[in-house]
Write a protein that holds these residues in place. Structure first.
Motif, PDB file in Angstrom:
ATOM      1  N   PRO A  25      -4.436   5.903  -6.027  1.00  0.00           N
ATOM      2  CA  PRO A  25      -3.648   6.789  -5.165  1.00  0.00           C
ATOM      3  C   PRO A  25      -3.203   8.044  -5.917  1.00  0.00           C
ATOM      4  CG  PRO A  25      -2.967   4.536  -4.846  1.00  0.00           C
ATOM      5  CD  PRO A  25      -3.974   4.520  -5.959  1.00  0.00           C
ATOM      6  N   PHE A  32      10.900   0.386   3.839  1.00  0.00           N
ATOM      7  CA  PHE A  32      11.602  -0.650   3.105  1.00  0.00           C
ATOM      8  C   PHE A  32      12.833  -1.060   3.914  1.00  0.00           C
ATOM      9  CE2 PHE A  32       9.133   1.717   0.106  1.00  0.00           C
ATOM     10  CZ  PHE A  32       8.637   0.763  -0.757  1.00  0.00           C
ATOM     11  N   TYR A  57       7.629  14.349   0.125  1.00  0.00           N
ATOM     12  CA  TYR A  57       6.799  14.110  -1.057  1.00  0.00           C
ATOM     13  C   TYR A  57       6.016  15.368  -1.437  1.00  0.00           C
ATOM     14  CZ  TYR A  57       3.880  11.022  -3.993  1.00  0.00           C
ATOM     15  OH  TYR A  57       3.242  10.382  -5.034  1.00  0.00           O
ATOM     16  N   LEU A  91      -6.684   3.537  -2.163  1.00  0.00           N
ATOM     17  CA  LEU A  91      -6.165   2.173  -2.108  1.00  0.00           C
ATOM     18  C   LEU A  91      -7.287   1.161  -2.236  1.00  0.00           C
ATOM     19  CD1 LEU A  91      -3.633   2.614   0.796  1.00  0.00           C
ATOM     20  CD2 LEU A  91      -3.080   2.132  -1.583  1.00  0.00           C
ATOM     21  N   GLU A 110      10.411   8.503  -8.126  1.00  0.00           N
ATOM     22  CA  GLU A 110       9.254   8.149  -8.938  1.00  0.00           C
ATOM     23  C   GLU A 110       8.567   9.390  -9.485  1.00  0.00           C
ATOM     24  OE1 GLU A 110       8.262   4.814  -9.892  1.00  0.00           O
ATOM     25  OE2 GLU A 110      10.368   5.051  -9.380  1.00  0.00           O
ATOM     26  N   ASP A 115       0.833  -1.208   0.000  1.00  0.00           N
ATOM     27  CA  ASP A 115       0.000   0.000   0.000  1.00  0.00           C
ATOM     28  C   ASP A 115       0.863   1.251   0.000  1.00  0.00           C
ATOM     29  OD1 ASP A 115      -2.374  -1.269  -0.107  1.00  0.00           O
ATOM     30  OD2 ASP A 115      -2.920  -1.003   1.997  1.00  0.00           O
ATOM     31  N   THR A 116       1.912   1.233   0.814  1.00  0.00           N
ATOM     32  CA  THR A 116       2.802   2.389   0.872  1.00  0.00           C
ATOM     33  C   THR A 116       3.361   2.690  -0.509  1.00  0.00           C
ATOM     34  OG1 THR A 116       3.426   1.718   3.099  1.00  0.00           O
ATOM     35  CG2 THR A 116       4.835   3.328   2.016  1.00  0.00           C
ATOM     36  N   ALA A 117       3.841   1.647  -1.183  1.00  0.00           N
ATOM     37  CA  ALA A 117       4.412   1.833  -2.510  1.00  0.00           C
ATOM     38  C   ALA A 117       3.376   2.434  -3.457  1.00  0.00           C
ATOM     39  CB  ALA A 117       4.937   0.506  -3.046  1.00  0.00           C
ATOM     40  N   ARG A 118       2.151   1.957  -3.362  1.00  0.00           N
ATOM     41  CA  ARG A 118       1.112   2.486  -4.253  1.00  0.00           C
ATOM     42  C   ARG A 118       0.829   3.948  -3.953  1.00  0.00           C
ATOM     43  NH1 ARG A 118      -4.167  -0.505  -4.089  1.00  0.00           N
ATOM     44  NH2 ARG A 118      -4.664   0.857  -5.820  1.00  0.00           N
ATOM     45  N   CYS A 119       0.762   4.278  -2.672  1.00  0.00           N
ATOM     46  CA  CYS A 119       0.500   5.666  -2.291  1.00  0.00           C
ATOM     47  C   CYS A 119       1.534   6.606  -2.871  1.00  0.00           C
ATOM     48  CB  CYS A 119       0.529   5.816  -0.778  1.00  0.00           C
ATOM     49  SG  CYS A 119      -0.932   5.201  -0.001  1.00  0.00           S
ATOM     50  N   TYR A 120       2.781   6.153  -2.910  1.00  0.00           N
ATOM     51  CA  TYR A 120       3.843   7.029  -3.369  1.00  0.00           C
ATOM     52  C   TYR A 120       4.148   6.828  -4.846  1.00  0.00           C
ATOM     53  CZ  TYR A 120       4.583   8.458   1.411  1.00  0.00           C
ATOM     54  OH  TYR A 120       4.404   8.988   2.650  1.00  0.00           O
ATOM     55  N   GLY A 121       3.204   6.215  -5.536  1.00  0.00           N
ATOM     56  CA  GLY A 121       3.337   6.130  -6.985  1.00  0.00           C
ATOM     57  C   GLY A 121       4.443   5.212  -7.464  1.00  0.00           C
ATOM     58  N   VAL A 122       4.848   4.259  -6.607  1.00  0.00           N
ATOM     59  CA  VAL A 122       5.869   3.302  -7.041  1.00  0.00           C
ATOM     60  C   VAL A 122       5.152   2.167  -7.756  1.00  0.00           C
ATOM     61  CG1 VAL A 122       7.668   1.719  -6.291  1.00  0.00           C
ATOM     62  CG2 VAL A 122       7.332   3.884  -5.096  1.00  0.00           C
ATOM     63  N   PRO A 131      10.128   7.814  -3.330  1.00  0.00           N
ATOM     64  CA  PRO A 131       8.961   8.436  -3.981  1.00  0.00           C
ATOM     65  C   PRO A 131       9.344   9.643  -4.830  1.00  0.00           C
ATOM     66  CG  PRO A 131       8.559   8.100  -1.643  1.00  0.00           C
ATOM     67  CD  PRO A 131      10.007   7.813  -1.863  1.00  0.00           C
ATOM     68  N   PHE A 167       1.331   5.289   7.835  1.00  0.00           N
ATOM     69  CA  PHE A 167       0.573   4.185   8.415  1.00  0.00           C
ATOM     70  C   PHE A 167       0.940   3.948   9.875  1.00  0.00           C
ATOM     71  CE2 PHE A 167       0.547   3.228   3.887  1.00  0.00           C
ATOM     72  CZ  PHE A 167      -0.782   2.897   3.684  1.00  0.00           C
TER      73      PHE A 167
END
Lengths: 288, 294, 277
Positions: free
Chosen positions: C88, C104, C167, C70, C119, B187-194, C116, C96
């Motif tokens: 998103p 990570f 970000y 999400l 990205e 979810d974190t990755a998705r939130c940050y557009g990864v 991020p 979270f």
């Protein structure tokens, strides 16, 4: 008390049974669970169809890739003969006996050395050196000393399986929770009782992992010994079939070993689940 | 973090689908306990038992009338030097190693690639899984005779055998690892557009790293076995072939020298693998140690 | 008795940044469908810090996931700066609760914060600048090369916050971010959030189950009902902008507000007995 406030939402509300599918965002929640048995059956059917049609349609040379119907027919025909089951029996006997010896030796040595860290320190270098030695390196020696006797097979199987289980037992013994150990001590449990109630249950999951791996590897080596050394068994039968140019029979034996492997895997996993009923990794799996 | 659902690099780990590996513990961290022995004692720990074993073996084999099949360490050593410090090393050993590493590399790429595809898609996974269960249950050595019929006794046969035998542990472990990517992290990755390839590279493959490495480790051990078997069964060159030749001609010290070389190869490859693993999974060991300390 | 509908308070002065309208979420669990969120409507004005509290199990996390894009809601819409949220959105960052799992583990603190930004295709110089600034803002300047698991829980959550502010989001969502850290760390982190919010002017939606925390942090507190969830009360926190763990918490107004939120939550809990329509 009511907390409702009814007013038309933008989406005008879903049907009362809530069957409206959410927009397919790629979320774990919006993904419906696939029908696993059905899809699995589909996969197997697909494989069988491919195997049947590819040689029949000439996509692969039929001489080397007989269609599945021919292979299964050969297998079915062989499975009614005594030599087939004798070969399977030989292979399984070498496997089971070797695995049993390795298991007993690994548990004994593992617990003994696991309980004596001072002594164990002296063995670490030797273990680290011997463990990665491929057991097939022993084949020539086994041939010279034992010939095609079952002891050749046993030597290979035991050597390969022993390390897998032994290492796991050592991990398990080392993993005993010091708090649990101290608790047991403070309640006056003796050495044997501590092994029985603290060390053994901690080690068991590790032991089962080792056993699961060793069961698969043991089968590989049991068959290898027969292939290379020529001890009686499945491997020996395959060599004969290959030298006689019986392609379908070679395939039939391969299918048979695959089935044997699956049966062994299922058996070991069932055993693991049974032995580790109380364990979270198994409970979680059952709930999933 | 509950121990029993993790894979420790350094063990063969989750070779099976479905059941998470029951816990496994650090292989080489045990020596790091408080009150660790000094360098002298450490050296004694390392050398004492091997010296004892070799000494006893030597003493026994040096007896006149000791077994014909058990030459003294000196005889083995001199045969070893004569054999492998010569061109035979390039003729017999290097090609074997080449096939071994080629087969292993192909199996690794195939296994990880297919494993990621299967791990990311529940439907494809459910469809293929029973077939995979069957294919991986086939003991790879039985394919040697088949491959000889299909491909003769050349390099491609031996490489195919190695690939077919090694791909399953890599594939199945990758599937497990990819499935087990933490949903919060995902979810974190998705939130940050990864997304896309970056997601694969920084999230999926890294997070599945411990399982993938466990699979590769098992695959490497299998690769050595299969290399030797394929050469022993039918071949005109290679280390396995040479060892069998020595055995058949009763060139006993040479046979032992071959066995020792196999052992050395197994040991060296396994040590190299551990080095790589230590680099790739340094974070994982640290994480586990941190979790244990809590 | 319903307070939730668009009271013409100060948010009218500022344009709406986050708009949740008639949000509904029904989980289809095979034969039974569970309505987790029934009908949620609220707005966050630009630059507002709003806390969302509710009894445990009231669907706070579901709501947050819907807002973050999400999870797809069953009905209703979420809009960020007048654009519907369907995935998103780039203008939103999330912190979270599970700090240990949202970082990570195989990347250093710096790489975690920088990923991020890569990205987003920001140039290297700008990335370095943002990483340095945000780590400084959360007080982790010397830890850029550490791995997350080498840090304490509170510090790990600071890394997650640094990543979120680097970000440069329009809206910062925080899902019970301090539920898993110890009390003292928690107080520090609360002040950190206030400070960052004031400095950056970012819109913050802070989900918590802690009434004190909600009142202490928020300009406004939204009280959610029990599941199926609706907004039960919308309380403006008229405490001074400068807040302090010691004096603010002793403030009479603080205790009054806390009591009011508490009463609403008790009411919400009792709502369980109500038949589900």
């Amino acid at each position: 008390m009511s907390t409702t406030h009814t007013r038309d939402t933008v989406a005008a509300g879903p049907p009362p049974d809530g069957t409206r599918r959410p927009r397919p965002l790629n979320s774990a929640f919006s993904r419906t669970a696939p029908n696993r048995p059905l899809l699995g059956a589909l996969g197997i059917a697909g494989l069988l169809a491919l195997w049947e049609l590819a040689p029949r349609l000439g996509a692969v040379p039929e001489r080397y890739f007989p269609p599945v119907s021919e292979v299964l027919a050969t297998l079915a025909e062989r499975a009614t003969t005594a030599p087939f089951w004798e070969a399977v029996g030989h292979t399984l006997y070498g496997w089971a006996l070797g695995l049993g010896i390795a298991l007993a030796a690994a548990i004994l040595l593992g617990f003994a050395l696991g309980a004596a860290p001072r002594l164990r320190a002296f063995t670490t270098s030797t273990v680290d050196f011997l463990r990665p030695i491929p057991s097939v390196a022993l084949i020539p020696l086994a041939v010279l000393v034992y010939g095609t006797d079952i002891r050749s097979t046993l030597l290979l199987v035991v050597y390969a399986c022993f390390w897998l289980i032994y290492i796991q037992v050592l991990y398990g013994v080392a993993d005993v929770d010091p708090v649990a150990e101290q608790t047991a001590r403070s309640y006056g449990l003796g050495r044997l009782a501590r092994i029985r109630y603290v060390v053994w249950p901690t080690t068991l999951p590790y032991l089962m992992t080792g056993l699961r791996l060793a069961a698969a590897v043991g089968l590989i080596l049991s068959i290898t010994a027969q292939l290379i050394i020529g001890s009686p068994g499945i491997g020996d039968q395959i060599t004969n079939a290959q030298q006689g140019g019986a392609v379908a029979l070679v395939y039939a034996w391969i299918v048979a070993t695959g089935i044997l492997g699956v049966v062994i895997n299922i058996g070991v996993r069932a055993l693991e689940r049974r032995v580790l009923r109380w364990h979270t990794s198994v409970r979680g799996e059952a709930a999933a | 973090m509950s121990r029993p659902t993790t894979v420790e690099p350094g063990t063969t780990g989750a070779a099976g689908t479905g059941s998470p590996p029951a816990g496994t513990a650090p292989a080489r961290r045990t020596r790091r306990r408080p009150g660790a022995p000094g360098p002298g004692l450490r050296l004694l720990h390392v050398l004492a038992l091997p010296a004892l074993i070799v000494g006893v073996y030597w003493a026994v084999t040096a007896q006149p009338g000791a077994g014909f099949y058990t030459p003294t360490p000196a005889a083995i050593a001199s045969a070893f030097a004569d054999l492998w410090f010569s061109e035979r090393f390039f003729v017999d050993v290097l090609p074997s190693l080449g096939r071994l590493l080629t087969g292993f590399a192909i199996a690794a790429v195939l296994g990880v690639g297919l494993g990621v595809l299967l791990g990311l898609d529940a439907r494809v996974r459910a469809t293929i899984e029973p077939v995979l269960e069957f294919l991986r249950a086939i003991p790879p050595p039985v394919l040697v005779p088949l491959m000889i019929m299909l491909a003769g006794i050349d390099d491609s046969m031996k490489i195919m055998v190695i690939v077919f035998g090694c791909v399953w542990p890599v594939l199945l472990n990758t599937v497990e690892g990819v499935r087990a990517v933490d949903p919060v992290l995902s979810d974190t990755a998705r939130c940050y557009g990864v997304s896309g390839l970056t997601r694969l590279r920084v999230l999926v493959l890294r997070s599945a790293g411990p399982q993938i490495m466990a699979g590769l480790r098992l695959a490497l051990a299998l690769a050595i076995i299969l290399m030797v078997i394929s050469e022993m069964f039918a071949s005109s060159s290679g280390l396995g072939f040479a060892i069998v030749q020595f055995q058949r001609t009763f060139a006993i010290p040479e046979m032992w020298a071959g066995m020792v070389l196999l052992g050395v190869i197994g040991f060296v490859l396994s040590s190299l693998f551990e080095l790589v693993e230590g680099r790739v999974l340094g974070w994982y060991r640290g994480l586990r140690a941190a979790n244990r300390g809590e | 008795m319903n307070h939730q509908n668009h009271q013409p308070n100060h948010q009218g002065e500022r344009p709406a940044m986050l708009k949740v309208t008639g949000l509904q979420k029904i989980y289809n669990g095979g034969a039974t469908a569970v309505e987790a969120v029934r009908d949620l409507t609220f707005e966050l004005a630009e630059g507002e810090l709003v806390c969302l509290v509710g009894p445990s199990g009231c669907g706070k996390t579901t709501l947050l996931k819907c807002i973050a894009g999400l999870m797809a809601p069953t009905g209703g819409t979420v809009e960020l700066a007048d654009r519907p949220v369907l995935a998103p959105p780039p203008g939103m960052a999330v912190v979270f609760q599970e700090y240990g799992r949202s970082l990570f583990a195989w990347m250093s603190v710096r790489d975690n914060v920088e990923l991020p930004l890569k990205e987003k295709k920001l140039p290297k110089a700008r990335r370095t600048e943002l990483v340095t600034e945000s780590l400084e803002a959360v007080g982790l300047t010397g830890f850029a090369d550490s791995y997350p698991w080498q840090l304490s829980g509170g510090m790990q959550q600071r890394v997650a916050i640094a990543r979120a502010i680097a970000y440069e989001p329009q809206v910062l969502l925080m899902d019970e971010p301090f539920a898993a850290v110890d009390a003292q760390t928690r107080a520090d982190l609360e002040d950190l959030v206030r400070e960052i919010w004031q400095r950056l002017g970012v819109t913050v939606l802070f989900v918590t189950h802690d009434i004190d925390e909600a009142v202490y942090l928020g300009e406004r507190v939204l009280v959610l009902s029990n599941s199926p969830t609706v907004v039960q009360d919308d309380i403006t926190v008229d405490l001074p902008v400068e807040r302090d763990q010691l004096t603010t918490r002793q403030d009479e107004r603080f205790t009054d507000l806390r009591a009011r939120v508490y009463a609403q939550i008790q009411r919400a809990k009792r709502g369980t007995d109500q038949p589900v329509a």
